[in-house]
Design an enzyme around this catalytic site. Structure first.
Site, PDB file in Angstrom:
ATOM      1  CB  ALA A   1      46.296  44.489  43.679  1.00 30.50           C
ATOM      2  CG  HIS A   2      49.606  44.725  47.178  1.00 29.64           C
ATOM      3  ND1 HIS A   2      49.814  44.202  48.645  1.00 29.64           N
ATOM      4  CD2 HIS A   2      49.388  43.657  46.601  1.00 29.64           C
ATOM      5  CE1 HIS A   2      49.321  42.857  48.780  1.00 29.64           C
ATOM      6  NE2 HIS A   2      49.233  42.644  47.680  1.00 29.64           N
TER       7      HIS A   2
END
Lengths: 350, 350, 350
Positions: B248-249
Site C-alpha cells: 500500500a501507499h
C-alpha cells in the site's frame, strides 16, 4: 468488418418441447410454451425456465412464475406447474445457460491490429481479436478464441477449442491441451520465485521449466501460475481454478480438483484429484495432499494430508470485544493447561 | 524482422571442464564430459548436471544419473561419481540456470506497433516489444527489455538493464534503479487507497507521491505497489517480492527483504532489511518491523516488532470435525479460564 | 499530437488567501503567503501546506516548517503559526490534493492506435489512449478518460466522467454509472466460478448476468468483480474497493461501504451500506451482513451478521516458539475443557 460476432446466429428462444429434448428430460406441460431465458425460482418471468437443485428452495415452487422448472421426478410429486423431469436438473440448467449466453466472440480470422510472428501456425477457424501478440513458433489449434490484448509468447502450444479471454499472458514454451479456458488477466508461465541466497543478497535462478495445462482446465481472472524451475508446473485434466489464485513453480494439481478464489499453493506441492479447496486457503510448499480432500475457507495447510476428508484451521469469528478476551486468554493457554495439571495433581493427592 | 531473438546466440551446451571454470569449482571427473542441461538429482539425465544443496537429498546421490553433481567438498567424501566441488553449490546452480534459459527477448529496437512519445529518451540497445506504450518525458536506460503490451506513463525513469515483462503498468513519475525486474501484469504506482470521510461518503485524496524501486529489486506477477499519498512508497535495494503481493501507499521495504506470494502490507508500514515474509502474511498499517524478522505463512501482524526472530499467528489445521469442537471451546475460553480460577480458589480454601 | 496533456493547464501554486477561500476556511496568517505543494507536518517545507486531522500528531505543530496548517479551531488554541481553520481539515486536505495532482491524462480525442467499433458511441470530450479497444454498441459518456490498453467489450455502458486507468478489462453488457473510477489491471465482468458437477467432472455454467457499478464507485488495482450467473453483481453508490479484492458472482455491496485490499467475498453474499472491511477479510457465500458492520483484518466471516458493530476472528501473533506451544495446546482444548469439568465434578463431590 465488425469487431465481433455479437451473438450466436440462431435465435436463442425455443419451445418447452425443444428444451426437454435438448436436455433429455421428460416434459410435464405444454410443449409449445415459449422459453426466452433462464431465471431463479424467485425471479423467473413467465417466459423463463428455472430449476430446483437444492431442496432448501423447494418452498419457492408454490410461488414461482417460471414457465417450467427443471427438477428431479421425486421433487415433482404434488407439483401442479409445468416441469421438465430429469436426474440432474443442475447439469441441465448448466447446459441451457450456454444457449442464452451473449458473450461476444472476436470475428473469425485475425484482427488487423494483432501482431503475429511469421513462424506461428494458426488452426482453422481461429478468432484472434485486436492487439493480440503471438510469438515465434507458436501453434494455435482449430477454433481457438483469443480476445483483445492477450500475449502468447514463443513456442507456446494452444490446443483446439481453447478460449483465451482478454489481456492474458502465456509465457514461452507452455502447453495447453484442448478446450482449456483462461479468464482475463491471468498469467501462465511467469517466473517462479527462485533465488539462491549468498552474502546477504538474493541471486535469481532462471526458471527453465514450463506450465502444462491439460484438457478442459479452467483458469480464473488474474490468476497466476508460475513456470517450473527445472521441471514443469502441471494442472491435470478438468481441474477448475477460480480468480486470483497463485500457483507456484513445480506444483502439480490433480484432475477435476476445484480451487476457489484467493488460494495460494506454494512451490513443489502436489494436490490430488477430486479435491476441493474453498476460498483463501494457503498450502505450504513441498507437501502432498491425497485425492478427495476438502479444505474449508482460509485454512492453512502446513503438512501433508494422507487421508481423504475435510480439514480446517482458524478460529470462529465473534464480536471484536469477545474476540479480544479470547485472544488474550489464548496467548496464556499453555499456562492455563499447566494450572489445570496442577489442580489435577492437587485433587489426586487430596 | 523476427518478433524476438529466440535464443542466446551461443550453443548452451558446454563441457564439464568449462562448467567447473565458469562456476569456480574444483572438478572431480572427466573435463570433456558434455553437459546439455540441468536436472534434479532424481531426474537428471546422463548429460545433465545436478546439485546437492540440502542434506536431506543426500541419499539420492547413490541413484542419480547426472553427468556430475555440484556439491560441497564435505558432502563428496565417499562419493564415487563426477562432481564439481565448491562452497555454495546452490549459488553455482543458480548461475548455470541462466546459461540454459530460453526466455525469448524482444528484438533489439522498437517494434513498429509500439507507441513511443516523442519526448521519451531510449538508451542504447533497448528491446521494446509489440504494443508497448511509453509516455512523455520517460527515460529508458541502456539495454532495457520491455515486453509486449506494457505501459510506461509520463516521466517514469527506468534504469539500465531493467527487465519489464508483459502487460506491466508503471504509472507516472515512478523511478526504477538498475537491473530491476518486473514480472507480467504487475502495476507499479496505482493510486493508494486514500479517502476522507465526510457526511457518510468517501472523498478521494489524490495520491501525489510516487514509487521508488531501488537497484536489483524483483517484483512478481500481478503484484501491486501503490504510489505514496504525499511522500513515496519505497522498495530498497535487492528486495524480492513474489506474485500477487499488495503493497500500500507509503510503505517502505528494507534492502534484501523477501516477501512471498499473496502477502498484503497496509499503508505507511516500514519493514526492515533482510526480513522474510512467508506466503499470505498480512501486516497492518502504520507499524514498524525491525531488520531480520521472519514471519511464518498466513500470520497477521498487528503491532510493531522490535526484536529480530520468527513470529506466527493462526491455528494448526485439523480434521474439520475436531476443528469445530476446538472452535466452540475457543469461543468459551474466557469462561473456561474463569472456571479454572474458581477451582484454584476452591482448592486453596480446602 | 502529444500522447497526453501532461499537466493541468494552470499553475498549481496559489496564495494562502486563495487556498483558504478554496476550502472555505478561516485564515490565520498572511494571505499572500505562496503555497507550492502539500506535505506532512513532519516533512512539509516552508512553501507547503500541511494538516492536523489526528490529535496524536499534535506535538508536531511545534516543529513543523509548513507554510500553514489546516486544522480545527479548537486545535489552534495557543498555536502561533499560520493556520486555516475549518471543521474537517482532512476533507480540505483531500480537496487540495487534486490541485497538485500530476496524473497525466490521455489527450482529448481517440488515439490513432485505439480500435473502436463503428457502432460504439463516444461522448464529447472523451480522452481515449493508445491501444484501447472498444467493442460493438458500447456507449461512452462525456469526458470519460480511458488509459492505454484497456478493453471495453460489446454493449458496455460507461457513464459521464468515469476514469478507466490502464489495461482494465470490462466485459460485455456491464454498466457503469457516473464518476466511476477503475484502477489499472482490474477486470469487471469476468465469468463467475459456476460449474455443475456430474460423473466426477465439472460442467461450466455460462454466466449470463452482468456487473452494475453505481455512481462514484471506486475499484482498485487488479481487483476482480465477476459477472452474475443469472442476475447481476451489484456495487452500490459510493462504495470504495481497494486493490486485489475478489468479488464473486451475484454479490451485492451496499452504498458507501469500504473494502480494503486482498478481501474475498464469495458468491451471492450481500454486504450492507456503510460497512468497513479491513484488509484480507474473507466472507463466505450466501450470507448477509447488515449495515454499519466493521470487520477487522484477515477475519473469516462464516455466518450472517444482523447487528451493527465490530467483528473479528483469528489469533494474536507471538514468537513462533510460543505460538507452537499454544497451537499444540489448542488442538487439545476440548480435552482440557473436559478435564476442567472433571475437576469441577470432583470438587463438588468433595
Amino acid at each position: 468488418m465488425a469487431l465481433s460476432d455479437v451473438l450466436p446466429d440462431e435465435d436463442p428462444t425455443l419451445t418447452l418441447g425443444e428444451l426437454a429434448t435438448l436436455v433429455g428430460g421428460e416434459l410435464k406441460g405444454d410443449p409449445l410454451t415459449r422459453v426466452t431465458g433462464l431465471g431463479t425460482l424467485e425471479r423467473a418471468t413467465p417466459s423463463q425456465i428455472s430449476f430446483l437443485a437444492n431442496p432448501r428452495y423447494r418452498a419457492q415452487l408454490s410461488t414461482t412464475q417460471a414457465a417450467a422448472v427443471l427438477m428431479k421426478p421425486e421433487d415433482a410429486v404434488g407439483y401442479e406447474g409445468q416441469a421438465v423431469l430429469l436426474a440432474n436438473p443442475y447439469l441441465a440448467f448448466a447446459q441451457l445457460t450456454h444457449r442464452f449466453d451473449r458473450t461476444p466472440r472476436p470475428a473469425v480470422g485475425v484482427h488487423a491490429s494483432a501482431v503475429i510472428a511469421r513462424s506461428a501456425r494458426l488452426g482453422e477457424g481461429v478468432r484472434i481479436g485486436p492487439q493480440v501478440v503471438i510469438g515465434e513458433d507458436v501453434v494455435i489449434g482449430a477454433r481457438v478464441i483469443i480476445e483483445s490484448g492477450s500475449v502468447i509468447h514463443d513456442r507456446v502450444h494452444v490446443g483446439d477449442d481453447c478460449v483465451i479471454r482478454s489481456r492474458v499472458v502465456i509465457h514461452h514454451d507452455c502447453h495447453l491441451g484442448q478446450r482449456v479456458s483462461i479468464q482475463s488477466g491471468a498469467v501462465i508461465g511467469g517466473d517462479g520465485f527462485g533465488f539462491a541466497p549468498a552474502r546477504g543478497a538474493w541471486h535469481k535462478i532462471a526458471q527453465i521449466g514450463a506450465v502444462i495445462l491439460h484438457d478442459d482446465v479452467d483458469i480464473g481472472v488474474n490468476t497466476t501460475i508460475d513456470r517450473g524451475a527445472l521441471e514443469d508446473t502441471v494442472i491435470h485434466t478438468g481441474a477448475i481454478i477460480d480468480n486470483q489464485v497463485q500457483i507456484a513453480h513445480n506444483v502439480v494439481i490433480g484432475a477435476h480438483t476445484a480451487i476457489a478464489a484467493c488460494c495460494g499453493i506454494a512451490g513443489s506441492t502436489r494436490i490430488g484429484a477430486h479435491c476441493v479447496l474453498a476460498g483463501g486457503v494457503g498450502v505450504v510448499g513441498h507437501i502432498e495432499i491425497c485425492d478427495r480432500v476438502q479444505i474449508t475457507g482460509m485454512s492453512m495447510i502446513t503438512k501433508s494430508i494422507t487421508e481423504p476428508g475435510s480439514y480446517s484451521s482458524g478460529t470462529a469469528f465473534d464480536s471484536t470485544d469477545n474476540w479480544k478476551k479470547m485472544a488474550v486468554r489464548l496467548r496464556r493457554l499453555d499456562e492455563l493447561a499447566q494450572r489445570v495439571r496442577a489442580l489435577e495433581d492437587a485433587t489426586d493427592q487430596s
